[in-house]
Design an enzyme around this catalytic site. Sequence first.
Site, PDB file in Angstrom:
ATOM      1  N   ASN B  73       0.818  -1.809  62.074  1.00 30.49           N
ATOM      2  CA  ASN B  73       0.354  -1.203  63.336  1.00 30.49           C
ATOM      3  C   ASN B  73      -0.664  -2.075  64.039  1.00 30.49           C
ATOM      4  O   ASN B  73      -1.382  -2.874  63.417  1.00 30.49           O
ATOM      5  CB  ASN B  73      -0.223   0.198  63.084  1.00 30.49           C
ATOM      6  CG  ASN B  73      -1.695   0.153  62.694  1.00 30.49           C
ATOM      7  OD1 ASN B  73      -2.582   0.194  63.545  1.00 30.49           O
ATOM      8  ND2 ASN B  73      -1.961   0.041  61.404  1.00 30.49           N
ATOM      9  N   PHE B 133     -15.217  -0.919  58.338  1.00 27.68           N
ATOM     10  CA  PHE B 133     -15.393  -2.370  58.436  1.00 27.68           C
ATOM     11  C   PHE B 133     -14.067  -3.057  58.127  1.00 27.68           C
ATOM     12  O   PHE B 133     -14.030  -4.124  57.530  1.00 27.68           O
ATOM     13  CB  PHE B 133     -16.462  -2.870  57.447  1.00 27.68           C
ATOM     14  CG  PHE B 133     -17.835  -2.326  57.711  1.00 27.68           C
ATOM     15  CD1 PHE B 133     -18.299  -2.153  59.006  1.00 27.68           C
ATOM     16  CD2 PHE B 133     -18.678  -1.990  56.655  1.00 27.68           C
ATOM     17  CE1 PHE B 133     -19.564  -1.649  59.250  1.00 27.68           C
ATOM     18  CE2 PHE B 133     -19.953  -1.492  56.888  1.00 27.68           C
ATOM     19  CZ  PHE B 133     -20.394  -1.314  58.193  1.00 27.68           C
ATOM     20  N   CYS B 135     -10.712  -2.443  60.251  1.00 25.95           N
ATOM     21  CA  CYS B 135      -9.648  -2.550  61.250  1.00 25.95           C
ATOM     22  C   CYS B 135      -9.458  -4.023  61.630  1.00 25.95           C
ATOM     23  O   CYS B 135     -10.384  -4.682  62.107  1.00 25.95           O
ATOM     24  CB  CYS B 135     -10.034  -1.721  62.470  1.00 25.95           C
ATOM     25  SG  CYS B 135      -8.683  -1.554  63.616  1.00 25.95           S
ATOM     26  N   CYS B 342      24.557  -1.423  28.104  1.00 27.40           N
ATOM     27  CA  CYS B 342      24.794  -2.549  29.025  1.00 27.40           C
ATOM     28  C   CYS B 342      26.149  -2.400  29.714  1.00 27.40           C
ATOM     29  O   CYS B 342      27.145  -2.058  29.078  1.00 27.40           O
ATOM     30  CB  CYS B 342      24.750  -3.847  28.205  1.00 27.40           C
ATOM     31  SG  CYS B 342      25.352  -5.274  29.091  1.00 27.40           S
ATOM     32  N   CYS B 348      21.246 -10.245  34.047  1.00 28.43           N
ATOM     33  CA  CYS B 348      20.186 -10.773  33.175  1.00 28.43           C
ATOM     34  C   CYS B 348      20.502 -12.203  32.749  1.00 28.43           C
ATOM     35  O   CYS B 348      19.629 -13.067  32.708  1.00 28.43           O
ATOM     36  CB  CYS B 348      19.993  -9.867  31.961  1.00 28.43           C
ATOM     37  SG  CYS B 348      21.493  -9.686  30.982  1.00 28.43           S
ATOM     38  N   CYS B 352      18.122 -15.369  33.547  1.00 32.22           N
ATOM     39  CA  CYS B 352      17.500 -16.153  32.473  1.00 32.22           C
ATOM     40  C   CYS B 352      18.025 -17.593  32.495  1.00 32.22           C
ATOM     41  O   CYS B 352      17.272 -18.541  32.305  1.00 32.22           O
ATOM     42  CB  CYS B 352      17.758 -15.503  31.115  1.00 32.22           C
ATOM     43  SG  CYS B 352      16.815 -16.302  29.810  1.00 32.22           S
ATOM     44  N   CYS B 382       9.271 -13.026  29.075  1.00 29.53           N
ATOM     45  CA  CYS B 382       8.734 -13.042  30.443  1.00 29.53           C
ATOM     46  C   CYS B 382       9.035 -11.754  31.202  1.00 29.53           C
ATOM     47  O   CYS B 382       8.452 -11.487  32.246  1.00 29.53           O
ATOM     48  CB  CYS B 382       9.282 -14.246  31.206  1.00 29.53           C
ATOM     49  SG  CYS B 382      11.027 -14.111  31.611  1.00 29.53           S
ATOM     50  N   CYS B 385      14.569 -10.561  32.726  1.00 24.98           N
ATOM     51  CA  CYS B 385      15.886  -9.931  32.560  1.00 24.98           C
ATOM     52  C   CYS B 385      15.774  -8.410  32.661  1.00 24.98           C
ATOM     53  O   CYS B 385      16.618  -7.760  33.276  1.00 24.98           O
ATOM     54  CB  CYS B 385      16.499 -10.346  31.225  1.00 24.98           C
ATOM     55  SG  CYS B 385      15.407 -10.050  29.834  1.00 24.98           S
TER      56      CYS B 385
END
Lengths: 78, 426
Positions: B73, B133, B135, B342, B348, B352, B382, B385
């Site tokens: 906005n 404080f 905008c 699965c 995945c 990977c 990590c 996947c």
Amino acid sequence: MERPMSHHKEFLGEKEKIDNLYSKGYRITAVNETLSGAFVEFSRITEEKELETEELQLLNPDTRIYFSTLIHKQQKAQ
Amino acid sequence: MADLRINFAGIKSPNPFWLASAPPTNSGYQVQRAFEAGWGGAVWKTLGEPILNISSRFAGTHFNGQRMAGFNNTELITDRPLEVNLKEIYETKKRFPNHTIIASLMVEPQQEKWHEIVKRVEAVGVDGFELNFGCPHGMAERGMGAASGQVPELVEKQTMWAKEVAETPVIVKLTPNITDITATAYAAVQGGADAISMINTINSLAGVDLDTWNTIPHVAGKGAHGGYCGPAVKPIALNMVAECARNSTINVPISGIGGVSDWRDAVEFMLMGAGGVQVCTAAMHHGFSIVEDMVDGLNNYLDDKGLDSVEDLVGKSVPKYSDWGDLDLNYKTVARINTDTCINCNKCHIACEDTAHQCIDMLTAKDGSNYLKVHEEDCVGCNLCSIVCPVDGAIDMIEIPSDEPMTWKERETAIKQPSCGISLVK
Ligand SMILES: Cc1cc2nc3c(=O)[nH]c(=O)nc-3n(C[C@H](O)[C@H](O)[C@H](O)COP(=O)(O)O)c2cc1C
Ligand code: SF4
Ligand code: SF4
């Protein structure tokens, strides 16, 4: 493209080298980390009271954790 | 039934759900309807010298079928005369004495201006103030809003000026358009703030029209940066709340704002240290009635957790939020694929293989069918996947027993001087 060597196999290879030095009584006495990997110095005092030093260039990130854990444990044990 | 009442920096409220200072709190008519719908409080649309607005001024960023995943906005503060707002605040407070009304304020950084507005507004019976404080557009070009909020000295000084005359609590609303929000939060505390709230909107450009090459939104073919809010900003807001909550020098309550859309979001903010939450975009998207579900959901959650009050929840996750250097380097998880659930979509494997660690193997079963298996030794845990997997429960991240904990900070200390009892004197 050929795949890079398995990350884990690389780690196992480097770990074996460290364990081998450890089994011979070497302990880590200095670490120098550079852009080309970690250069880790291992030393031992022989029965003849002489200082022997070996250096390994370690590239694998898991090895960097592994040898650091060894030092950390050493320090905690002291 | 748990007790949903809160006492936020001395401001009592029937529940922790407040409407943020924005279009939903623009008039007495709206705030009264909101209270009837169940909102515990409202931060009135920012009062100040009445301004003018432009048309158009909003843009939604829709993502993958979800409308208003983000919202942008270029609206300014109230465009209604102070007298009118004050009369309506007075009437609303009289009709709803137990509901919370906070007046949001913005004036130029001058002591007399702050004194004048605080005194005039306090006289109509507000429960507290929120200093805007934050905008980022329009007002900032005149030295107000984010232009003030990005300078810690100005935050401190103006907070002090408001505090010099305010008899009710003063909340300082911070801008996220800053490198380190704890710096301005600290400045607010130094200025005497009773509480802080965050976040206001984030500098943004919602989009560009591919046909006309106009910005979205545009005003007669020209655009300007706007403020971003809604679900898309929640992670940014949550982090800023958490950073302030875990900082011991910022020892004041925090009102959490930014992407709160349901009771779950609200609980997350409160677990991370917010004493209550404020909502704008979700109310603009779905209307005031969303608060019913927020109240019910929070009530059920507290009952399920065996907690008597909202206050028992506040800050419970703060000790779990730390620095990267405090994380255990030896902690290890790996992905495990459940072949039962699965659907073999292969997402995945691609993720990977192309962008992680090439450790999901495609194997063929005895019956000739294909299945996927993680080569766990090469998996770095990590999470990628499991994030891309479209089927809940098809990939579990499993914790693997590991060596004793060691943080990065401990590692740094350890490798600096590896003391191992061997003399280095050669
Ligand atoms: C159209 C619009 C107008 C706003 N006006 C104000 C305002 O006058 N004062 C203020 O402090 N914040 C204002 N905000 C910011 C909101 O109070 C809130 O901080 C922000 O939208 C994040 O919350 P949300 O993700 O729930 O929308 C405005 C937001 C929008 C969308
Ligand atoms: S967690 Fe990461 S490394 Fe492990 S299988 Fe999944 S994507 Fe690959
Ligand atoms: S992404 Fe999920 S469902 Fe698709 S193949 Fe992988 S585990 Fe199976």
